[in-house]
Motif scaffolding. Structure first.
Motif, PDB file in Angstrom:
ATOM      1  N   PHE A   1      14.068  21.247 -19.130  1.00 60.86           N
ATOM      2  CA  PHE A   1      13.542  22.285 -18.248  1.00 60.86           C
ATOM      3  C   PHE A   1      13.029  21.686 -16.942  1.00 60.86           C
ATOM      4  N   LEU A   2      12.343  20.546 -17.040  1.00 61.28           N
ATOM      5  CA  LEU A   2      11.793  19.922 -15.843  1.00 61.28           C
ATOM      6  C   LEU A   2      12.895  19.495 -14.885  1.00 61.28           C
ATOM      7  N   TRP A   3      13.951  18.894 -15.427  1.00 64.89           N
ATOM      8  CA  TRP A   3      15.034  18.420 -14.556  1.00 64.89           C
ATOM      9  C   TRP A   3      15.845  19.575 -13.978  1.00 64.89           C
ATOM     10  N   ILE A   4      16.046  20.635 -14.753  1.00 70.18           N
ATOM     11  CA  ILE A   4      16.722  21.819 -14.208  1.00 70.18           C
ATOM     12  C   ILE A   4      15.882  22.405 -13.077  1.00 70.18           C
ATOM     13  N   GLY A   5      14.565  22.429 -13.264  1.00 70.41           N
ATOM     14  CA  GLY A   5      13.684  22.907 -12.211  1.00 70.41           C
ATOM     15  C   GLY A   5      13.774  22.064 -10.957  1.00 70.41           C
ATOM     16  N   ALA A   6      13.871  20.750 -11.130  1.00 73.86           N
ATOM     17  CA  ALA A   6      13.972  19.852  -9.968  1.00 73.86           C
ATOM     18  C   ALA A   6      15.284  20.062  -9.221  1.00 73.86           C
ATOM     19  N   VAL A   7      16.384  20.122  -9.969  1.00 74.79           N
ATOM     20  CA  VAL A   7      17.694  20.329  -9.340  1.00 74.79           C
ATOM     21  C   VAL A   7      17.708  21.654  -8.590  1.00 74.79           C
ATOM     22  N   THR A   8      17.206  22.711  -9.232  1.00 75.99           N
ATOM     23  CA  THR A   8      17.185  24.029  -8.609  1.00 75.99           C
ATOM     24  C   THR A   8      16.327  24.039  -7.349  1.00 75.99           C
ATOM     25  N   ALA A   9      15.190  23.357  -7.402  1.00 77.19           N
ATOM     26  CA  ALA A   9      14.277  23.330  -6.262  1.00 77.19           C
ATOM     27  C   ALA A   9      14.917  22.684  -5.041  1.00 77.19           C
ATOM     28  N   PHE A  10      15.558  21.538  -5.224  1.00 74.42           N
ATOM     29  CA  PHE A  10      16.088  20.815  -4.069  1.00 74.42           C
ATOM     30  C   PHE A  10      17.415  21.386  -3.576  1.00 74.42           C
ATOM     31  N   ILE A  11      18.240  21.895  -4.483  1.00 75.11           N
ATOM     32  CA  ILE A  11      19.455  22.571  -4.020  1.00 75.11           C
ATOM     33  C   ILE A  11      19.078  23.844  -3.276  1.00 75.11           C
ATOM     34  N   GLY A  12      18.035  24.535  -3.750  1.00 78.08           N
ATOM     35  CA  GLY A  12      17.577  25.734  -3.061  1.00 78.08           C
ATOM     36  C   GLY A  12      17.145  25.441  -1.637  1.00 78.08           C
ATOM     37  N   LEU A  13      16.373  24.368  -1.447  1.00 79.36           N
ATOM     38  CA  LEU A  13      15.959  23.975  -0.099  1.00 79.36           C
ATOM     39  C   LEU A  13      17.165  23.670   0.777  1.00 79.36           C
ATOM     40  N   LEU A  14      18.116  22.962   0.204  1.00 71.77           N
ATOM     41  CA  LEU A  14      19.247  22.480   0.998  1.00 71.77           C
ATOM     42  C   LEU A  14      20.289  23.559   1.268  1.00 71.77           C
TER      43      LEU A  14
END
Length: 297
Positions: A187-200
């Motif tokens: 869950f933590l890593w999915i959250g991280a991937v989603t957060a940074f792809i969302g920004l980009l």
């Protein structure tokens, strides 16, 4: 040219590298947010140095609302998600250490990287369904329209989502993972991937993503999704991996520059609280949908 090709994957990898170190600490969520804000600042700097669209640098009067929606919707949702995934695990570990759920079919013997990739694919299906429904169902579109009402894309309006819209996405993407017994690191890593792809995906930077467009959600693909033209806007629903857009025929990436004429035909209220309340009234819904107000009989 080299900077345009290297910047997107470079910022994405920087965010994930920072997340790795954050997750090794006892204050993982705090340090993750430090990393997140640092990447936001870097993106904001590059938006000024090498913008994709110069006119998107102009003020639109929505900066405060963008930030407020980000803090309310994304902040509350992330806290709820953290409680929803970590508390049941802690309870099972402390109170019922010998309990094994009959639904625990998650391949936790796999390397973490493979588990995260599997988790991303499963969560992405939920995100895809929720996102597509929000475009094709008018009852849901009135909440999602807030995100599409922007007329410029930049890092600050990445999290401009109505709370109802965010809760639907989080429920449909994370519930299957929880039922399957995915561990907290996934869950933590999915959250991280989603957060940074969302920004980009929202960044106003002139980047060249090339083959990455076939695998990941990129700024180029997301600009098509924000197009005013319905045949272009109702595409590219995936938020991380574009797997489901490819399989369901909603992937859109024609060989021409992606649009800068973005927005919706309806009208969104002015002010954060008015925008939050607008979808809940019949009058507000008609404004969002671009329909004329009902006349008194």
């Amino acid at each position: 040219m080299a900077a345009s090709c290297l910047l997107w994957p470079g910022l994405f990898c920087l965010g994930l590298l920072g997340s790795y170190f954050a997750f090794q600490t006892h204050w993982s969520l705090f340090w993750f947010n430090v990393v997140y804000l640092s990447v936001v600042i870097l993106i904001a700097i590059f938006e000024r140095i090498m913008p994709y669209e110069q006119t998107w640098l102009r003020k639109d009067g929505e900066t405060f609302n963008d930030i407020a929606h980000t803090l309310l919707s994304k902040g509350v949702v992330q806290i709820a998600a953290a409680i929803g995934t970590s508390f049941p695990m802690a309870l099972a570990t402390v109170v019922q250490p010998s309990f094994t759920s009959p639904l625990h079919i998650w391949p936790d013997f796999w390397p973490l990287l493979l588990q995260v990739v599997l988790g991303l694919a499963i969560a992405e299906l939920g995100l895809y369904i929720a996102h597509r429904l929000a475009h094709e169902n008018l009852a849901l579109w009135r909440f999602h329209a807030l995100h599409h009402s922007v007329e410029r894309l930049w890092v600050i309006n990445t999290g401009r989502f109505h709370l109802v819209d965010s809760l639907l996405k989080i429920a449909m993407s994370q519930t299957p993972l929880y039922l399957l017994g995915a561990p907290l690191p996934v869950f933590l890593w999915i959250g991280a991937v989603t957060a940074f792809i969302g920004l980009l995906t929202h960044c106003n930077i002139d980047v060249r993503t090339g083959p990455l467009d076939w695998v990941l959600s990129t700024p180029r693909l997301h600009r098509w999704h924000h197009s005013r033209r319905l045949e272009e806007g109702n595409t590219n629903y995936c938020e991380n991996l574009v797997l489901w857009d490819q399989l369901f025929g909603t992937y859109h990436n024609p060989p021409r520059p992606s649009p800068v004429d973005i927005g919706i035909s309806g009208k969104i209220a002015k002010g954060f609280f008015a925008q939050f309340a607008q979808p809940f009234s019949a009058k507000g819904a008609r404004q969002i949908l671009g329909r004329a107000p009902k006349k008194d009989k």
